[in-house]
Each structure stands twice: as C-alpha cells, then as structure tokens.
Design a protein around this motif. Sequence first.
Motif, mmCIF file in Angstrom:
data_model
loop_
_atom_site.group_PDB
_atom_site.id
_atom_site.type_symbol
_atom_site.label_atom_id
_atom_site.label_comp_id
_atom_site.label_asym_id
_atom_site.label_seq_id
_atom_site.Cartn_x
_atom_site.Cartn_y
_atom_site.Cartn_z
ATOM 1 N N GLN A 63 1.405 6.433 9.743
ATOM 2 C CA GLN A 63 2.644 5.717 9.445
ATOM 3 C C GLN A 63 2.719 4.402 10.225
ATOM 4 N N GLU A 64 2.277 4.450 11.485
ATOM 5 C CA GLU A 64 2.312 3.236 12.304
ATOM 6 C C GLU A 64 1.339 2.186 11.749
ATOM 7 N N ARG A 65 0.143 2.615 11.342
ATOM 8 C CA ARG A 65 -0.811 1.670 10.746
ATOM 9 C C ARG A 65 -0.250 1.093 9.460
ATOM 10 N N HIS A 66 0.388 1.923 8.656
ATOM 11 C CA HIS A 66 0.972 1.435 7.410
ATOM 12 C C HIS A 66 2.082 0.429 7.685
ATOM 13 N N ARG A 67 2.893 0.722 8.711
ATOM 14 C CA ARG A 67 3.975 -0.214 9.057
ATOM 15 C C ARG A 67 3.418 -1.569 9.484
ATOM 16 N N ARG A 68 2.377 -1.534 10.349
ATOM 17 C CA ARG A 68 1.777 -2.798 10.795
ATOM 18 C C ARG A 68 1.135 -3.546 9.633
ATOM 19 N N ALA A 69 0.450 -2.806 8.737
ATOM 20 C CA ALA A 69 -0.173 -3.442 7.570
ATOM 21 C C ALA A 69 0.873 -4.086 6.671
ATOM 22 N N GLU A 70 2.007 -3.406 6.496
ATOM 23 C CA GLU A 70 3.079 -3.962 5.675
ATOM 24 C C GLU A 70 3.668 -5.214 6.312
ATOM 25 N N GLU A 71 3.846 -5.150 7.644
ATOM 26 C CA GLU A 71 4.364 -6.341 8.329
ATOM 27 C C GLU A 71 3.401 -7.521 8.163
ATOM 28 N N GLU B 278 0.844 -1.187 0.000
ATOM 29 C CA GLU B 278 0.000 0.000 0.000
ATOM 30 C C GLU B 278 0.888 1.248 0.000
ATOM 31 N N PRO B 279 0.473 2.326 -0.665
ATOM 32 C CA PRO B 279 1.290 3.551 -0.668
ATOM 33 C C PRO B 279 1.512 4.080 0.751
ATOM 34 N N SER B 280 2.740 4.560 0.990
ATOM 35 C CA SER B 280 3.060 5.119 2.304
ATOM 36 C C SER B 280 2.345 6.463 2.476
ATOM 37 N N PRO B 281 1.932 6.779 3.694
ATOM 38 C CA PRO B 281 1.290 8.090 3.926
ATOM 39 C C PRO B 281 2.274 9.236 3.669
ATOM 40 N N ARG B 282 1.790 10.308 3.062
ATOM 41 C CA ARG B 282 2.624 11.479 2.775
ATOM 42 C C ARG B 282 2.186 12.652 3.660
ATOM 43 N N TRP B 283 3.190 13.419 4.121
ATOM 44 C CA TRP B 283 2.898 14.544 5.010
ATOM 45 C C TRP B 283 1.989 15.554 4.343
ATOM 46 N N GLU B 284 2.159 15.731 3.053
ATOM 47 C CA GLU B 284 1.355 16.720 2.347
ATOM 48 C C GLU B 284 -0.138 16.444 2.506
ATOM 49 N N GLU B 285 -0.495 15.158 2.696
ATOM 50 C CA GLU B 285 -1.901 14.803 2.828
ATOM 51 C C GLU B 285 -2.454 15.165 4.213
ATOM 52 N N PHE B 286 -1.559 15.452 5.169
ATOM 53 C CA PHE B 286 -1.979 15.748 6.538
ATOM 54 C C PHE B 286 -1.718 17.205 6.939
ATOM 55 N N ALA B 287 -0.710 17.835 6.310
ATOM 56 C CA ALA B 287 -0.292 19.192 6.728
ATOM 57 C C ALA B 287 -1.405 20.209 6.502
ATOM 58 N N PRO B 288 -1.701 21.091 7.499
ATOM 59 C CA PRO B 288 -2.717 22.132 7.319
ATOM 60 C C PRO B 288 -2.162 23.258 6.445
ATOM 61 N N SER B 289 -3.024 24.026 5.882
ATOM 62 C CA SER B 289 -2.617 25.162 5.047
ATOM 63 C C SER B 289 -2.083 26.290 5.930
ATOM 64 N N GLU B 290 -0.976 26.886 5.504
ATOM 65 C CA GLU B 290 -0.406 28.012 6.263
ATOM 66 C C GLU B 290 -1.279 29.251 6.089
ATOM 67 N N PRO B 291 -1.290 30.122 7.125
ATOM 68 C CA PRO B 291 -2.054 31.369 7.005
ATOM 69 C C PRO B 291 -1.488 32.239 5.887
#
Length: 532
Positions: A152-160, A110-123
């Motif tokens: 990231q932790e869920r992705h790591r467990r899923a990969e394992e 599964e694709p790894s989570p990317r920070w861009e998908e979580f980061a809020p928009s700057e003022p």
Amino acid sequence: MAQRDSGRGNDYQQQQALRRAQEQRARQSERERKAAVTASKRQERERKTAYQEQQAEQARVRTIGVEHEVEQLGQLLRDALVGDPPTTFERRRRTHTPRALDERPWSRPEPSPRWEEFAPSEPGGLTAVLGLGRKRYEAEVAEARVRFSEAQERHRRAEEKRLATLERKRAEHRQAEAQALDEVATFNTKLDEEREAYRAGDPAAVEAHLGAVLDASVYPVGFPHEHRIAFRPATGDVLVEIHLPPESIVPTARGYRYVKNRDETTVLPRPERERKEIYASVLAQVALRTVHEVLTSDPDRVVNGVILNGHVKTIDRATGQEVSPCLVTLSASREQFGKLRLSQVDPAQCLRGLNALVSPNPYDLEPIRPIVEFDLSKYRLMDSMDVVAGLDSRPVLVKLTPTEFEHLIRQLFEAIGMEAWNTQASKDEGVDAVAVSKDPVFNGECIIQAKRYSKLVSVESVQALAGVVEHKRAAKGVLITTSWFGRASHDFARQHGRLQLIEGPELKYLIKEHLGKDVIPGPVPPKRRPSR
C-alpha cells in the motif's frame, strides 16, 4: 524335356519384358530431359525478354524525365504568372495552433493492492477442528499484513509520483504553449512594424520583404536562391542581384535508347545549339520573373523601378578561382514593365525590348558589364537634405554642421552628374557618401569622405580611406576637406592610384562651377616648402 523348354521360354519372355521396360524408361527419361531443356530455354527466352523490356522501360522513363526537366525550364516565367505572388505580408503572418497534451502515459492509476492477494489460506479440515497450526496461521497473517502495508505504501508513493509527473507535464505544456503563442505574437508585432516601415519606404523593411518574396519563389531543383537587395528611397529604385543557374541546368541528353543486340543503354545527345537556346531562354525567363515578382509583391507601390544584375557562380578554368560573371543586366521602371503582357512574350526578345544587356555567349559564361557596378547593400543610406538652398552669400563652410557639410558634398557630386547618397551616421565605416557614375574618370562606385576641418588633415585619414576602399571593393575613394593635406598624404594617394584628394581651394572652385555658390572653405593653408 518339355518342361525345360517351357522354362527357357518363360525366361526369354521375362528378359524381353525387362528390356522393353528399360527402353520405355529410357525413352521417358529422354522425353523428360528434352522437355526440361525446352522449358529451360523457354524460361531463358522469357527472362531475357523481360530483362530487355525492363531496360527499354527504364530508358523510356529516363527519357520522360529529361523531357519533363526541359518542359519545366520552358515554363519558368509562365509558372510565376499563375496565382498570387510568392508571399505577402499577410501570408508571412504566423498562427498558433494549440496542441493537446497526450496524458495517457500518466493518466491511468495502477490498481490498489487488495488484501485477498496477500491473505494466507485459513486451516481447514481436521487441522481446523483440532486447532492445530493456529499459531502458524496467525504468524502468516501478521507477515501478510506487513507485506500488504508495504505494498500500500509503494502504491501511495507511485500514485504521488504519477500525479506529480502529470501535473509537471501539464505545467510544462502550458508554458510551452504560452511561449509559442508569445513568439507568434512577437513575430506578428514585428511584422506589423515592418509593414508600416515598408509603407514609409524604410530601406531595411523594403529589402527584408522583397528578400522574403524571392526566398519564397519556387524553382525547379538545382536553381540557386541566393540574392542581394538594396533599396534607394531617394529614387524608389531597388537593386536586385541574383545568382542564375549554371549552364549544367540544361540536360545534355535529349533521351535514352536501349540497344538489344549490344545490351546497353545509349544516350541520345542534345545538340549544342539547342542547349544554348534553352539556356538563353532560362536566363531571360529568370530575369523577367524576378522583376515581375518584385513589382507584384509591392502593394503600396513603394518601388518605382528595378535594376537587376544576374550572375553565375562558376570556376575560372584559367585560375581555378571562383568567379561570378554577370550574364544579364537590365533596368525597368514600373510603368515600362507594366505595359508588358508577359504571358505572350518571347523572353529573349522581351529583354531586348527592355534594352537589357545580355551576354552574347551566356552558355560559355562570357561576362558583360552590369548597368550598375556597385553593391548598395554594403551601405545604409539616409534621406537627402537640401543644403545648397539654405546657403547665404559667401558662407563659411567650416561653420556648417557636419551633417550639413556631408549633404552639401552629396549635392555637389549630383550636380557634377553622378548619382549620390549619404550614409547614416555611425553605420558608414567612415563613409559619408556613395556616388556612382559611368563616367570613365570615376569608373563606377566612389566612396566619399568629407572632412570639415580648419587644420591639416592627417595622413592617417588618407590611409584609413584607402582601407575602406579596399574593404568595400570600390572603384575610387575621394577625400574632400575645407582645409588641406600634407605632402605625405599626396604621396600616399599618388602611390595608391585610386584615391583623389580635394582641398579647400579646389572645393571652392567646384562649388562655384557646379552649384553656383561663392563660398569660403576655411583657413588659408600654409605655403608648402618646395621639394628638394
């Protein structure tokens, strides 16, 4: 006044025009109605014609099917003459074709989570210039980092889990492949052992291979595949009992015809004489085909001849019980059968040439008596031993070993004129030998027990023999001893009706008469008290 006349004329013309229009519409409507009726009748005729053609075609197809069935029944023997035997030891060998594991369900991460998908928009804009909302933005960033870390932790467990599942599936696949390969190797090793045992004439190996041959023989639908096989190593003969198809295997219809005026499909019956001729031919072909397949599937020429009994499973209309009358029985040596050109023979005449016995009315299931009326598959026979040649002058029978005594009894029955075989120790259910004769005194299969005793043979031994005779469905049981039987034993044998007891003195006489040896059975029996 002129104007009024002119108005009335116009009204009249309009009425006439309206009437003509109505009549024209009526005529058009009538034409359309008649056209619709005509079209409906034409469609009905076409539908009826199509239906009749369909029914006629179905009748034609059913007729072709019946003709094909009868054609198959006429090719039973010829089909077996084309190509190889039904099976061989080599074709019975198994091979293992490795199967690849389909790893697609677990091979793609599964694709790894990317920070861009979580980061809020700057003022932005004035808010950024004035520094407003900075604390709120930092709080949103902190919250986003927590969610990103959890993802990231869920992705790591899923990969394992995915990699562990993939490795487990690979291990299971390797184990299954290794097990399948081992099963094939084990089967082939046992088959090689059976092959060597077959060359040596081992009865179990011969019966197993010939059973596989008959199982692999392809017949039309509705033919039974039940059979029993017993091999006699002493003579090289194989006894084959097969189940023949019932008389219903022959189609009762010769064809089908669709009758238009009655709108029904009628059966064109096959004449009874024709059905009987076809059925008799089927039985003859199956008998010849079975013997052919047995002999051609014997590359080591272990089998010297075939004794065949063909039975039919049916219901006795008088009793409602299941019966299996014998309709065909024959005995043919390899040399005798090898001289036949089966592709050119008439099956029924060929059977007569082999002196086979065939039911005079097989279609009516009229039974005949088999050439051999016993079932050797009930016994496990052993190789013969010549005991007579080793007997000294006036030997004492009780000093023989149990095995020597049993073989002596077999040789005695052979000298009397019967065919006899010893059974293997521990596998005979109390049967020491089996003897067969067409002599009306013995009337078929005899079970023999030999008791090398120096004391009274108990009545329990006689009763046990009676139980074996019933279990094996033998014609007669013979209990032979070097000693004697009591009065209760003689009474029991007399009441049973199918037991014969031979004591020491009678045994001494029989050996002298048929083997030319003067023997001493054993101790002298005590004098019996006279009956009151």
